[in-house]
Structure formats: structure tokens, C-alpha cells
Design a protein around this motif. Structure first.
Motif, PDB file in Angstrom:
ATOM      1  N   LYS A 229       0.442  -1.196  -0.237  1.00  0.00           N
ATOM      2  CA  LYS A 229       0.370  -0.238   0.006  1.00  0.00           C
ATOM      3  C   LYS A 229       0.727   1.266  -0.058  1.00  0.00           C
ATOM      4  CE  LYS A 229      -3.772   1.798   0.674  1.00  0.00           C
ATOM      5  NZ  LYS A 229      -5.541   1.768  -0.778  1.00  0.00           N
ATOM      6  N   HIS A 230       1.957   1.792   0.540  1.00  0.00           N
ATOM      7  CA  HIS A 230       2.603   2.352   0.809  1.00  0.00           C
ATOM      8  C   HIS A 230       3.710   2.694  -0.404  1.00  0.00           C
ATOM      9  CE1 HIS A 230       5.191   4.719   3.178  1.00  0.00           C
ATOM     10  NE2 HIS A 230       6.132   4.408   2.721  1.00  0.00           N
ATOM     11  N   ILE A 231       3.813   1.571  -1.193  1.00  0.00           N
ATOM     12  CA  ILE A 231       4.447   2.234  -2.087  1.00  0.00           C
ATOM     13  C   ILE A 231       3.891   2.066  -3.363  1.00  0.00           C
ATOM     14  CG2 ILE A 231       6.904   0.690  -1.724  1.00  0.00           C
ATOM     15  CD1 ILE A 231       6.580  -1.322  -3.168  1.00  0.00           C
ATOM     16  N   SER A 232       2.745   1.858  -3.220  1.00  0.00           N
ATOM     17  CA  SER A 232       2.074   1.860  -4.292  1.00  0.00           C
ATOM     18  C   SER A 232       0.769   3.456  -4.497  1.00  0.00           C
ATOM     19  CB  SER A 232       0.484   0.810  -4.606  1.00  0.00           C
ATOM     20  OG  SER A 232       0.222   1.053  -2.726  1.00  0.00           O
ATOM     21  N   THR A 233       1.457   4.170  -3.356  1.00  0.00           N
ATOM     22  CA  THR A 233       0.628   5.308  -3.606  1.00  0.00           C
ATOM     23  C   THR A 233       1.863   6.045  -2.602  1.00  0.00           C
ATOM     24  OG1 THR A 233       0.173   4.994  -0.441  1.00  0.00           O
ATOM     25  CG2 THR A 233      -1.687   4.451  -2.110  1.00  0.00           C
ATOM     26  N   THR A 234       2.690   6.462  -3.704  1.00  0.00           N
ATOM     27  CA  THR A 234       3.943   7.134  -3.841  1.00  0.00           C
ATOM     28  C   THR A 234       5.465   7.348  -2.580  1.00  0.00           C
ATOM     29  OG1 THR A 234       2.638   8.757  -2.871  1.00  0.00           O
ATOM     30  CG2 THR A 234       2.384   8.152  -5.305  1.00  0.00           C
ATOM     31  N   ALA A 235       4.449   6.050  -1.575  1.00  0.00           N
ATOM     32  CA  ALA A 235       6.010   6.276  -0.248  1.00  0.00           C
ATOM     33  C   ALA A 235       5.959   7.575   0.347  1.00  0.00           C
ATOM     34  CB  ALA A 235       6.775   5.779  -0.864  1.00  0.00           C
ATOM     35  N   LYS A 236       4.227   8.285   0.539  1.00  0.00           N
ATOM     36  CA  LYS A 236       3.968   9.462   1.640  1.00  0.00           C
ATOM     37  C   LYS A 236       3.873   8.845   3.343  1.00  0.00           C
ATOM     38  CE  LYS A 236       1.082  11.677  -0.246  1.00  0.00           C
ATOM     39  NZ  LYS A 236      -0.125  13.338  -0.791  1.00  0.00           N
ATOM     40  N   THR A 237       5.420   9.832   4.026  1.00  0.00           N
ATOM     41  CA  THR A 237       4.687   8.629   4.943  1.00  0.00           C
ATOM     42  C   THR A 237       4.097  10.952   5.518  1.00  0.00           C
ATOM     43  OG1 THR A 237       7.343  10.636   5.154  1.00  0.00           O
ATOM     44  CG2 THR A 237       6.936   7.690   5.827  1.00  0.00           C
ATOM     45  N   ASP A 238       4.595  11.869   4.891  1.00  0.00           N
ATOM     46  CA  ASP A 238       3.349  13.322   5.543  1.00  0.00           C
ATOM     47  C   ASP A 238       2.166  13.935   4.320  1.00  0.00           C
ATOM     48  OD1 ASP A 238       3.044  15.967   6.514  1.00  0.00           O
ATOM     49  OD2 ASP A 238       4.738  15.934   7.446  1.00  0.00           O
ATOM     50  N   ASN A 239       1.114  13.908   5.039  1.00  0.00           N
ATOM     51  CA  ASN A 239       0.296  14.522   4.085  1.00  0.00           C
ATOM     52  C   ASN A 239       0.610  15.759   3.462  1.00  0.00           C
ATOM     53  OD1 ASN A 239      -0.604  12.042   3.234  1.00  0.00           O
ATOM     54  ND2 ASN A 239      -2.054  12.038   4.416  1.00  0.00           N
ATOM     55  N   LEU A 240       0.451  16.646   5.071  1.00  0.00           N
ATOM     56  CA  LEU A 240       0.472  18.167   5.202  1.00  0.00           C
ATOM     57  C   LEU A 240       1.841  18.970   3.930  1.00  0.00           C
ATOM     58  CD1 LEU A 240      -0.585  20.151   6.082  1.00  0.00           C
ATOM     59  CD2 LEU A 240       0.800  20.028   8.089  1.00  0.00           C
TER      60      LEU A 240
END
Length: 392
Positions: A229-240
Motif C-alpha cells: 500500500k505504501h509504495i503503490s501510493t507514492t510512499a508518502k509519510t506526511d500528507n501535509l
């Protein structure tokens, strides 16, 4: 010669319930990635097939790529790798391996079967790989053997129990290409695609359940699901502030398509029931004329496409072209991957060409017939009568 209205190979079926949910997604303004229907579709799909996690993906090819990437990263594999997979598959299967940085090692089918041979998988492991530090390395290239990637061709099951035995024996993970197998079950009524670390189901326009484009990556492993899920959704850790902790991909399914998926999933049992009926009607018309329909007794198939196995290629081609002339969309199997121009450069890493005799044999003799859920009984009779007449 009478030309009839075109009969497609496999066309989607939509109704007002599909339109209603798509319109609801439009009016919500959540039309792209994210949105309530994405979460609902993932949850409903996981429940349908009986797995803990389902991650919606933009299509089946990248779904396989994400599964391979997740496996690589979890096991910290940073060197060239091989994955064992059948030659008899749509080219998307080996493409996903190459997209993830690997090399596909093609295996023949069993005799008279569309499915990969577990016996030949083991022979390839024993003959082509050497064990070092509990890992298997290709004797020619030095690549590490990362996984086995069987395909459940045409919705029939690969010999998954035998492959699972090899998985345990050689400590090799399994990623299942179940793109065509939604609604197919083992004989003990367990949904196909639950044996390996992950499986992929396609929702392309020609599948039983379609979202136009899209797929689902499924797993029972929480760590694997989180990474995928993480790497398929741009590996984003901070949405802001848009912080990304590794190189990821933007392979998400959009909310509009997920809404269609939710609606289609509700009707899937009816589609499967009709497709079983379609298979039986073809069987009633053709089998009694000694025309062989492809069948396996190791599973309960979703009957995605009904397939005839002819005595030879010449006969298949004669029937194929006659159907096309009558505006009936039949289809031969895909050209085997080991014969594809795109994969000739990988030939030195493959088993000897003679090992693909079974693949070539069934490829040359098989023809897929129209099997849409909305196919009428009258159309089945027309198609069957044309085939019988040509063979006579």
C-alpha cells in the motif's frame, strides 16, 4: 453466407446500479485517488475472497510489479533476480517481472494443460540453480531466485498445492497471477489466490468483474500489505508537507472506478452463475459431437472463457476464420512468452527450447469462444452450429 450482428468475446455488463454509484462518486467530488469507495471496494473485495488485506491498484500488470517490489524490499534484495513463471500467459506477466528489475524464467505447461508444470519447476531449480547461504543462484547469470509466479490461466487453477510444496521445500515465496480467476475456487471451496504471499486480480474491460481498468493486490500478511500500500501510493509519510521515505509509485485506483467496482461486486455471484450455465450449454451442444472443451478437475472454475481444444492447428484456424467471417469474435491463445520478440534476449537464461513442447502444442490447438455473462442461449446455439458445420 449470413452475417450476424457482432458477438464479442467477452463484453462488460452495466446497468442503473453501476450508474448510480458512479454518479454518487462524481457528486462527492472525490473522483481521483482516495475517497470512500476505494476503502469500501477494498474491504468488500477482501471479504468476498476471504483474505485479510486488499489493495486497489490501477491495473493487473503494475499490481504484480508492486507485489514483486514489496517482496524485494521486505527481504532487502538489491541484486539481480529471477522469477519462475509460465511461458503460456499474457505478456503482462513477464513484463511485470522486468518492470520490477528481474528476469523471467519461463516454464512449460503440463501435457494437455494450460497450466504450468510443477515437475518442470523443480527440474529447473535443480538443474539451473546452485544453493549458497540458503539462497538459490542461477548457474549462468548469478541471479538470485526470488519467487515462483504461477498463473491461473483462463480461471482454471495452476497446480498450486504442488507449487506450494516446492515453495516450502526451497524457501521460495509464491506470488499468484490470478488476473483471470476471480470467482474460481479449490475443491474445498477456498477461493483461488490464497496460497502465496500475494495474489493479483484484474478488472480489465474483458474480465467478469470490470472497472474498465484496475486490479486488486491481496494478501494475508499484514507487513506485506502495509508495504505494498505504501509504495503503490507514492510512499508518502506526511500528507501535509509531502514527505516520501522511499521511491514509490502512483499506481492507485481512483474513486470513480472503485465505485463501479463496488456495484459490480454485488452482481458477481449472478455473473458466475450465468457463466457456469454458458459452459454447460456449450458442452451440451459441442461435447456430444466429440468436440473437446477444456476442463480441469482440480478446481471449480469461474468459466471466464470457454475454450475448445482441436486436434491440430489447421482445424483451429479453419474454425477461427469462419467465426470471424460471421462476425463472431473468437480468439487464439496468446503467443507463448518464450517466443515473443521482446523476450528473445532472455533465451540464454531459459530451459532448453524442447521443454516448451506442451506449451506450443496446446497453444496451437486452442480457441476461446464468446463467453460474456449477457451472451444469449440463441447466440450459443449459433456459434456451436457453425463450429459443428465446419468440422463436418
Amino acid at each position: 453466407m449470413v452475417i450476424i450482428k457482432m458477438i464479442p468475446l467477452h463484453e462488460p455488463t452495466f446497468d442503473e446500479s453501476d450508474e448510480k454509484l458512479i454518479l454518487e462518486a462524481l457528486r462527492s467530488s472525490w473522483v481521483s485517488t482516495g475517497g470512500a469507495f476505494v476503502n469500501q471496494f477494498e474491504s468488500d473485495f477482501a471479504n468476498f475472497i476471504g483474505m485479510k488485506h486488499a489493495i486497489s491498484i490501477s491495473n493487473g500488470t503494475v499490481g504484480l510489479q508492486i507485489a514483486i517490489e514489496s517482496l524485494k524490499r521486505i527481504h532487502d534484495i538489491n541484486i539481480p533476480f529471477d522469477i519462475i513463471t509460465p511461458s503460456l500467459s499474457f505478456i503482462a506477466t513477464p513484463n511485470s517481472i522486468v518492470h520490477a528489475g528481474g528476469t523471467p524464467i519461463f516454464i512449460d505447461t503440463m501435457q494437455g494443460s494450460l497450466q504450468i508444470s510443477a515437475l518442470l519447476i523443480e527440474q529447473t531449480i535443480q538443474n539451473s540453480y546452485i544453493e549458497k547461504n540458503k539462497k538459490l543462484y542461477n548457474k549462468i547469470s548469478g541471479n538470485i531466485l526470488l519467487a515462483i509466479l504461477p498463473v491461473h490461466v483462463m480461471g482454471w487453477s495452476a497446480p498450486i498445492e504442488e507449487i506450494n510444496n516446492l515453495s516450502e521445500k526451497y524457501d521460495l515465496p509464491i506470488i499468484e497471477d490470478a488476473a483471470e480467476a476471480l470467482g474460481s475456487y479449490t475443491l474445498d471451496k477456498s477461493h483461488i489466490g490464497k496460497t502465496g504471499i500475494a495474489s493479483i486480480f484484474s478488472f480489465n474491460g474483458n474480465k467478469i468483474l470490470t472497472t474498465g481498468g484496475g486490479a486488486m493486490l491481496c494478501t494475508n500478511n499484514a507487513t506485506f500489505a502495509k508495504r505494498a500500500k505504501h509504495i503503490s501510493t507514492t510512499a508518502k509519510t506526511d500528507n501535509l508537507r509531502f514527505i516520501h521515505d522511499e521511491v514509490g509509485y502512483n499506481h492507485r485506483m481512483v474513486n470513480l472506478l472503485a465505485a463501479l467496482g463496488c456495484s459490480q461486486l454485488q452482481k458477481l455471484p449472478d455473473y458466475l452463475s450465468r457463466k457456469k450455465n454458458i459452459f454447460e450449454l456449450y458442452k451440451e451442444k459441442l461435447a456430444k459431437q466429440n468436440i473437446k472443451l477444456y476442463y480441469q478437475d482440480n478446481c471449480i472454475s469461474n468459466n471466464w472463457l470457454v475454450n475448445i481444444i482441436f486436434h491440430d492447428k489447421i482445424t483451429r484456424e479453419k474454425v477461427f476464420h469462419t467465426l470471424l467471417e460471421r462476425n463472431i469474435q473468437a480468439r487464439p491463445l496468446w503467443t507463448p512468452c518464450h517466443m515473443q520478440p521482446a523476450y528473445l534476449k532472455y533465451k540464454t537464461n531459459q530451459p532448453e527450447t524442447k521443454s516448451f513442447l506442451n506449451t506450443i502444442d496446446i497453444w496451437e490447438k486452442t480457441l476461446s469462444l464468446p463467453t460474456s455473462p449477457n451472451l444469449s442461449n440463441e447466440s450459443i446455439n449459433i456459434i456451436s452450429d457453425i463450429i459443428i458445420k465446419v468440422l463436418r
